[in-house]
Design an enzyme around this catalytic site. Structure first.
Site, mmCIF file in Angstrom:
data_model
loop_
_atom_site.group_PDB
_atom_site.id
_atom_site.type_symbol
_atom_site.label_atom_id
_atom_site.label_comp_id
_atom_site.label_asym_id
_atom_site.label_seq_id
_atom_site.Cartn_x
_atom_site.Cartn_y
_atom_site.Cartn_z
ATOM 1 N N GLN A 108 36.741 78.344 31.624
ATOM 2 C CA GLN A 108 37.093 79.755 31.511
ATOM 3 C C GLN A 108 36.642 80.300 30.152
ATOM 4 O O GLN A 108 36.665 81.493 29.924
ATOM 5 C CB GLN A 108 38.612 79.923 31.643
ATOM 6 C CG GLN A 108 39.174 79.457 32.967
ATOM 7 C CD GLN A 108 40.689 79.383 32.939
ATOM 8 O OE1 GLN A 108 41.377 80.358 33.184
ATOM 9 N NE2 GLN A 108 41.208 78.218 32.602
ATOM 10 N N HIS B 206 33.728 82.740 33.309
ATOM 11 C CA HIS B 206 33.955 84.044 32.663
ATOM 12 C C HIS B 206 32.787 84.463 31.774
ATOM 13 O O HIS B 206 32.957 85.285 30.862
ATOM 14 C CB HIS B 206 35.259 84.003 31.850
ATOM 15 C CG HIS B 206 36.457 83.761 32.697
ATOM 16 N ND1 HIS B 206 37.656 83.332 32.177
ATOM 17 C CD2 HIS B 206 36.667 83.873 34.027
ATOM 18 C CE1 HIS B 206 38.538 83.193 33.159
ATOM 19 N NE2 HIS B 206 37.966 83.514 34.286
ATOM 20 N N VAL C 167 34.516 81.419 26.838
ATOM 21 C CA VAL C 167 33.268 82.152 26.602
ATOM 22 C C VAL C 167 32.596 81.694 25.310
ATOM 23 O O VAL C 167 31.589 82.259 24.910
ATOM 24 C CB VAL C 167 33.514 83.679 26.601
ATOM 25 C CG1 VAL C 167 33.901 84.164 27.991
ATOM 26 C CG2 VAL C 167 34.558 84.090 25.562
ATOM 27 N N ARG D 184 34.809 88.284 17.112
ATOM 28 C CA ARG D 184 35.030 86.992 17.783
ATOM 29 C C ARG D 184 33.770 86.124 17.727
ATOM 30 O O ARG D 184 33.851 84.922 17.486
ATOM 31 C CB ARG D 184 35.425 87.218 19.251
ATOM 32 C CG ARG D 184 36.847 87.705 19.422
ATOM 33 C CD ARG D 184 37.198 87.881 20.873
ATOM 34 N NE ARG D 184 37.201 86.613 21.613
ATOM 35 C CZ ARG D 184 37.198 86.554 22.942
ATOM 36 N NH1 ARG D 184 37.159 87.663 23.671
ATOM 37 N NH2 ARG D 184 37.220 85.385 23.550
ATOM 38 N N CYS E 150 19.499 98.218 25.216
ATOM 39 C CA CYS E 150 18.554 97.471 26.050
ATOM 40 C C CYS E 150 17.113 97.752 25.625
ATOM 41 O O CYS E 150 16.699 98.911 25.585
ATOM 42 C CB CYS E 150 18.743 97.870 27.516
ATOM 43 S SG CYS E 150 17.592 97.036 28.609
ATOM 44 N N CYS F 206 22.511 94.328 30.112
ATOM 45 C CA CYS F 206 22.374 95.782 30.135
ATOM 46 C C CYS F 206 23.377 96.412 31.093
ATOM 47 O O CYS F 206 23.669 95.854 32.157
ATOM 48 C CB CYS F 206 20.952 96.159 30.556
ATOM 49 S SG CYS F 206 20.694 97.942 30.536
HETATM 50 N N1 APR Z 1 44.846 71.074 23.196
HETATM 51 C C1 APR Z 1 45.117 71.352 24.508
HETATM 52 N N2 APR Z 1 45.722 72.511 24.913
HETATM 53 C C2 APR Z 1 46.091 73.379 23.953
HETATM 54 C C3 APR Z 1 45.867 73.154 22.571
HETATM 55 C C4 APR Z 1 45.213 71.930 22.220
HETATM 56 N N3 APR Z 1 44.943 71.626 20.953
HETATM 57 N N4 APR Z 1 46.357 74.221 21.865
HETATM 58 C C5 APR Z 1 46.865 75.095 22.788
HETATM 59 N N5 APR Z 1 46.713 74.588 24.041
HETATM 60 C C6 APR Z 1 47.124 75.174 25.319
HETATM 61 C C7 APR Z 1 48.287 76.143 25.288
HETATM 62 O O1 APR Z 1 49.512 75.455 25.341
HETATM 63 C C8 APR Z 1 48.050 76.950 26.565
HETATM 64 O O2 APR Z 1 48.653 76.339 27.692
HETATM 65 O O3 APR Z 1 46.035 75.928 25.808
HETATM 66 C C9 APR Z 1 46.527 76.905 26.723
HETATM 67 C C10 APR Z 1 45.811 78.220 26.421
HETATM 68 O O4 APR Z 1 46.230 79.171 27.352
HETATM 69 P P1 APR Z 1 45.738 80.692 27.222
HETATM 70 O O5 APR Z 1 45.842 81.124 25.821
HETATM 71 O O6 APR Z 1 46.462 81.456 28.266
HETATM 72 O O7 APR Z 1 44.185 80.610 27.569
HETATM 73 P P2 APR Z 1 43.477 80.364 28.993
HETATM 74 O O8 APR Z 1 44.371 79.681 29.944
HETATM 75 O O9 APR Z 1 42.161 79.762 28.714
HETATM 76 O O10 APR Z 1 43.251 81.892 29.470
HETATM 77 C C11 APR Z 1 42.602 82.111 30.682
HETATM 78 O O11 APR Z 1 42.655 84.473 30.340
HETATM 79 O O12 APR Z 1 42.572 86.064 28.744
HETATM 80 C C12 APR Z 1 41.881 85.520 29.783
HETATM 81 O O13 APR Z 1 39.566 85.433 30.181
HETATM 82 C C13 APR Z 1 40.555 84.938 29.345
HETATM 83 O O14 APR Z 1 39.538 82.841 29.942
HETATM 84 C C14 APR Z 1 40.738 83.449 29.550
HETATM 85 C C15 APR Z 1 41.796 83.384 30.622
#
Ligand code: APR
Length: 253
Positions: free
Chosen positions: A101, A128, A103, A70, A160, A136
Site C-alpha cells: 500500500q 496505491h 507509495v 513527503r 506536462c 498528466c
Molecule cells: N513495524 C511494523 N508495524 C509498525 C511499525 C513497525 N516498526 N510501526 C508502526 N507499525 C504499524 C502500526 O501499528 C499500524 O498498525 O503499522 C500500521 C500502520 O497503519 P496506518 O498508519 O494505518 O498505515 P496503512 O495501514 O499502511 O494505511 C493504509 O491508508 O492513508 C491511506 O493510502 C494510505 O496506504 C495508506 C492506507
C-alpha cells in the site's frame, strides 16, 4: 515469541504460494511517517484536504506542497532490516507475491540492494501508486518525478511536457480506483495463496484489507506482524507483536 515464530516459519515454508501485504509500518523504522499511529500523517493533516481528487482540483498548490515535503522526507530514507529480510527471502524462494500500500520506493531499493542480477521477483505490486512518479491530468504522459517541487505558484507546479496541463502525483487518492493491473495481480495472489503474511498495516483501507480476508475465508493461515493491535488480529493464525525490522530478519532467515 520463538514458538510463535517457529509456527509462522513452518506455515510459510509449507506454503508454495504466499501473499505478503505491507503497509506504512514496514517503513516506520526508516523514518517514513505512518498514517494513523502516533505521529501519523492523518493525526496532523486532513486527508480530505490533501489526498482526494477534489482537494487537488480545489488547491493543487497545497497538495503539491505536501507531496513535495513527503517526497523530500522519503528521499532521505533507506530500506531497513525488515525490507531487506523480505527482499532476500523472496529472492531465495519462489511463489511469493508482495503487495504494498506504500507509495515510498523502499521495497524496490531493498530488492536492488541485494546485488542479485535480477531482483524482479522481489519487486512489489503497487496498489496505491508511487510518490516517485507523476502523471498528466489530461493526457497519458507519466514520468519519474524526482525534481524538487516548487509550489510557490500554480505556474511553478509540475506541468506536462506533452500537452502543458498540470501533472499530479501518480498515487491513488481516496475515492479513486486501484490501477487495473495491480488490482488483478493482487486478486489473483489472494485467490491462490496458501498463506498470507501481513506486515505493518492497520487494515483500515479497502480493497487492500480485503485481500487478507479473502485468504482467511479460504481457510488459509494469516500471519500478522505489528507492534500494535490491527483490524486483522481476529483472523490471525499467528500474531507476532513487534517491529518489522526486528521480527522479519529472524522469521524469514
Ligand atoms: N513495524 C511494523 N508495524 C509498525 C511499525 C513497525 N516498526 N510501526 C508502526 N507499525 C504499524 C502500526 O501499528 C499500524 O498498525 O503499522 C500500521 C500502520 O497503519 P496506518 O498508519 O494505518 O498505515 P496503512 O495501514 O499502511 O494505511 C493504509 O491508508 O492513508 C491511506 O493510502 C494510505 O496506504 C495508506 C492506507
Amino acid at each position: 515469541m520463538t514458538d510463535l515464530a517457529d509456527r509462522a516459519r513452518s506455515l510459510l515454508s509449507n506454503a508454495s504460494r504466499v501473499l505478503v501485504l505491507t503497509g506504512a509500518g514496514i517503513s516506520a523504522e526508516s523514518g517514513v511517517p505512518t498514517f494513523r499511529g502516533p505521529g501519523g500523517l492523518w493525526r496532523e493533516f486532513r486527508p480530505e484536504d490533501l489526498a482526494t481528487p477534489e482537494a487537488f482540483a480545489r488547491d493543487p498548490r497545497l497538495v503539491w506542497e505536501w507531496y513535495g515535503w513527503r517526497r523530500e522526507k522519503v528521499s532521505d530514507c533507506q530500506p531497513n532490516a525488515g525490507h531487506l529480510a523480505l527482499a532476500r527471502w523472496m529472492l531465495a524462494r519462489s511463489g511469493v507475491t508482495l503487495v504494498t500500500q506504500n507509495v515510498d520506493s523502499l521495497h524496490e531499493a531493498a530488492a536492488r540492494s541485494t546485488g542479485v542480477a535480477d531482483p524482479s521477483p522481489a519487486m512489489p505490486v503497487r496498489l496505491h501508486g508511487s510518490m516517485a512518479r507523476e502523471r498528466c491530468t489530461r493526457c497519458d504522459h507519466a514520468r519519474e518525478g524526482l525534481e524538487p517541487v516548487n509550489a510557490a505558484d500554480l505556474a511553478t507546479l509540475p506541468h506536462c511536457p506533452s500537452c502543458g496541463a498540470l501533472l499530479r502525483p501518480d498515487v491513488v487518492w481516496f475515492g479513486e480506483s486501484i490501477p487495473e493491473r495491480a488490482l488483478s495481480q493482487a486478486t489473483e495472489a489472494a485467490r491462490t495463496a496458501e498463506a498470507c503474511l501481513v506486515i505493518g498495516t492497520a487494515g483500515a483501507v479497502y480493497p487492500a484489507a480485503g485481500f487478507v480476508l479473502a485468504v482467511h475465508r479460504r481457510g488459509r493461515p494469516v500471519i500478522v506482524v505489528d507492534p500494535n493491535a490491527t483490524a486483522f488480529d481476529s483472523v490471525a493464525t499467528v500474531r507476532l507483536v513487534g517491529q518489522a525490522g526486528e521480527v522479519l530478519p529472524a522469521l524469514l532467515a
